[in-house]
Design a protein around this motif. Structure first.
Motif, PDB file in Angstrom:
ATOM      1  N   CYS A   9     -49.301 -97.817 -21.290  1.00 41.39           N
ATOM      2  CA  CYS A   9     -48.388 -97.352 -22.968  1.00 41.39           C
ATOM      3  C   CYS A   9     -46.851 -98.020 -23.448  1.00 41.39           C
ATOM      4  N   SER A  10     -46.525 -99.003 -22.450  1.00 33.82           N
ATOM      5  CA  SER A  10     -45.452-100.119 -22.687  1.00 33.82           C
ATOM      6  C   SER A  10     -46.907-101.046 -23.018  1.00 33.82           C
ATOM      7  N   GLN A  14     -46.471-102.541 -26.606  1.00 31.02           N
ATOM      8  CA  GLN A  14     -46.238-104.090 -27.335  1.00 31.02           C
ATOM      9  C   GLN A  14     -46.875-104.547 -28.099  1.00 31.02           C
ATOM     10  N   GLU A  15     -48.106-103.906 -27.956  1.00 24.52           N
ATOM     11  CA  GLU A  15     -49.064-104.766 -28.709  1.00 24.52           C
ATOM     12  C   GLU A  15     -49.411-104.406 -30.941  1.00 24.52           C
ATOM     13  N   HIS A  16     -48.642-103.159 -30.339  1.00 25.11           N
ATOM     14  CA  HIS A  16     -48.264-103.037 -32.315  1.00 25.11           C
ATOM     15  C   HIS A  16     -47.455-102.563 -32.600  1.00 25.11           C
ATOM     16  N   PHE A  17     -45.796-102.015 -31.510  1.00 26.23           N
ATOM     17  CA  PHE A  17     -44.742-102.926 -32.197  1.00 26.23           C
ATOM     18  C   PHE A  17     -43.581-103.425 -32.051  1.00 26.23           C
ATOM     19  N   GLY A  18     -44.516-104.663 -30.996  1.00 28.16           N
ATOM     20  CA  GLY A  18     -43.547-106.057 -30.462  1.00 28.16           C
ATOM     21  C   GLY A  18     -42.267-105.381 -29.731  1.00 28.16           C
ATOM     22  N   GLU A  19     -41.477-106.643 -28.910  1.00 32.85           N
ATOM     23  CA  GLU A  19     -41.174-106.124 -27.544  1.00 32.85           C
ATOM     24  C   GLU A  19     -39.621-105.769 -27.639  1.00 32.85           C
TER      25      GLU A  19
END
Length: 548
Positions: A9-10, A14-19
């Motif tokens: 999930c993390s 991170q890949e689709h919406f950022g840190e």
């Protein structure tokens, strides 16, 4: 929630919406429902950043909020929806297969933005389709809106819940957060606004873009821009309907391999007739009469009424119970067994329900084969077939030496893949007067395999990110060269000039780019294949839990 699911999930967030969104989502996944104040303290972010991250999660239906009795608002991450991000490519491909390019782009836009109004989604898709067409050709809004209506009619997209309109007195205080709701009858009703227009191409001249932006800004400041006809009505993708479609395709394939193509087409017709009226968690489709099925069959197959009745009787008598007979009116009424159909996805076509045999879970057989070896897989298949066996019986039936069989059974027992059941002959449970029977714990094995699938997808994603980081400079250089070539082609540059720009990337660099592209494509294909296994295992676990 397992560590493998939390890690996956993390990575997806991170890949689709950022840190920032990943940090907020990870905090909610680890700690459960929390108010805004605790989220700010746990993440160490600014309150505005946390609020915007929550807006993104709620926009994409990855989080929800609930007003507590004391008036505070708590936010909760939806792990099952976050994991569905992995299945977005399959949703888009299914829409393309069913409804062509407009359907593909509509579903892609809705997944990209979380939810959109119909007018905005149609305009964006029409513009994108016009960009790919020859000069002078455009796509009408009416064509795209027709595809949008068909997606809604077949429940692949649905309306988002809204704040219900109710008279409120000025003395009643507003709630801390609005309660969203929508009635089931309005969930798939398309407003049918009069969308008149054509797709537009992007201007190649920056001055024109700047002038158009200034005109739009001035229009907004003057307040002369009109609200769209469907303002306030937003739409989102319905993942459960896509899962139903995937399940139906698996059912059709299983029936076709069990009988023939015509048998698969009969089941396809029955599923198509009841696809909208059948609930996602139902065990059977709505009853359909033989006459109704006959009238809805495709004309190309030329199936007579007598042949149809024979196929229906054959499917109803099959041990796998793909089709069940529920009555005799109208030539006989039939239903498709969805619950047993999900179970049949995990069986070989030749296996029956009463005698599941070694192929009840082929994915589990492969797990045993690769992890424990062929002899353990043989024992596992034997226990699936015989249900309960003593250790001596396992040795005899599997034709494995006693020492090896004992070691393998204990290894599988320690992994919780098989279980040991004690049946005492006497009330004192004396070991010498007790039967010790081994049996397969199919659910535990399926859950373990699902856990390993989550770990595999997370490893694949990290590998892709590593490959991209290692070649970041080369990728940026390639993007700059492509941008220069596109601008030069738009201005009508000569072939010699274009060739000179292409030479900025050397031969070894071009070969390295090809290798990177090939590796990334393999990783993407592997992710999709693992997700297919995840879908089968989730369907198996869900159907087993619902099994009467």
């Amino acid at each position: 929630m397992t560590q493998a699911e939390l890690r996956l999930c993390s990575l997806l967030l991170q890949e689709h919406f950022g840190e920032i969104v990943e940090k907020v989502g990870n905090s909610l996944l680890r700690t459960g429902p929390r108010p805004l104040r605790l989220l700010v303290g746990d993440t160490g972010l600014l309150p505005d950043q946390v609020k915007k991250a929550l807006c993104v999660l709620i926009q994409h239906n990855l989080a929800r909020y609930e007003v507590q009795p004391r008036g505070s608002v708590e936010y909760e991450a939806r792990s099952e929806r976050i994991l569905r991000i992995l299945r977005y490519p399959r949703y888009i491909y299914a829409a393309k297969t069913l409804y062509g390019d407009p359907g593909e782009l509509l579903v892609e836009e809705l997944l990209l933005h979380g939810h959109l109004s119909m007018s905005r989604a149609v305009a964006r898709v029409a513009d994108r389709l016009t960009e790919t067409m020859e000069d002078g050709k455009t796509v009408e809004y009416s064509e795209v809106s027709g595809t949008f209506a068909r997606l809604a009619d077949t429940h692949f997209i649905q309306r988002c819940p809204t704040v219900p309109e109710s008279p409120r007195s000025t003395e009643t205080p507003l709630p801390p957060a609005p309660a969203l709701a929508i009635s089931e009858k309005d969930m798939y009703v398309v407003p049918r606004p009069s969308l008149i227009g054509k797709g537009k191409r992007r201007h190649s001249c920056d001055e024109e873009d700047e002038g158009e932006r200034k005109a739009k800004r001035q229009k907004r400041e003057e307040g002369t821009s009109e609200a769209p006809p469907d303002d306030g009505i937003y739409w989102q993708v319905n993942p459960e309907r896509f899962h139903q479609h995937f399940r139906d395709q698996a059912l059709i394939g299983a029936v076709a391999s069990r009988t023939d193509q015509i048998g698969g087409e009969v089941v396809r017709t029955m599923l198509r007739m009841s696809e909208v009226t059948t609930a996602s968690g139902a065990s059977h489709t709505q009853p359909l009469s033989s006459n109704e099925i006959f009238r809805s069959l495709p004309a190309g197959y030329n199936i007579g009424k007598q042949a149809l009745d024979q196929y229906l009787a054959l499917l109803a008598d099959d041990p796998l119970e793909f089709v069940g007979k529920s009555g005799d009116s109208g030539g006989g009424t039939y239903t498709v067994s969805i619950l047993w159909g999900k179970l049949s996805v995990t069986r070989r076509p030749g296996a029956s329900r009463t005698s599941p045999g070694p192929s009840r879970c082929p994915s589990l057989i492969l797990l045993f084969l690769h992890r424990f070896g062929s002899r353990c897989a043989r024992i596992f298949r034997l226990l699936l077939r015989k249900k309960h066996l003593e250790q001596k019986q396992v040795e005899d039936f599997a034709m494995i030496p006693a020492k090896e069989a004992k070691d393998m059974l204990y290894r599988m027992l320690s992994e919780n893949l098989v279980s040991l059941q004690e049946i005492p002959k006497t009330p004192d449970h004396a070991p010498s007067r007790t039967f010790y029977l081994y049996t397969v714990n199919v659910m535990a094995a399926a859950r373990m395999l699902l856990h390993r699938c989550y770990k595999s997808v997370a490893n694949l994603m990290e590998r892709r990110q590593h490959e991209t980081r290692e070649n970041k400079r080369l990728l940026e250089k390639s993007q700059r060269v492509e941008a220069i070539l596109a601008s030069m082609q738009a201005t009508g540059a000569e072939a010699a000039q274009l060739h000179e720009v292409e030479e900025m990337i050397t031969g070894p660099e071009r070969q390295q780019l090809e290798t990177l592209k090939r590796n990334v494509n393999k990783i993407d294909a592997s992710e999709n294949q693992v997700d297919e296994t995840i879908f089968v295992l989730e369907s198996f676990i869900e159907s087993t839990m619902k099994r009467p």
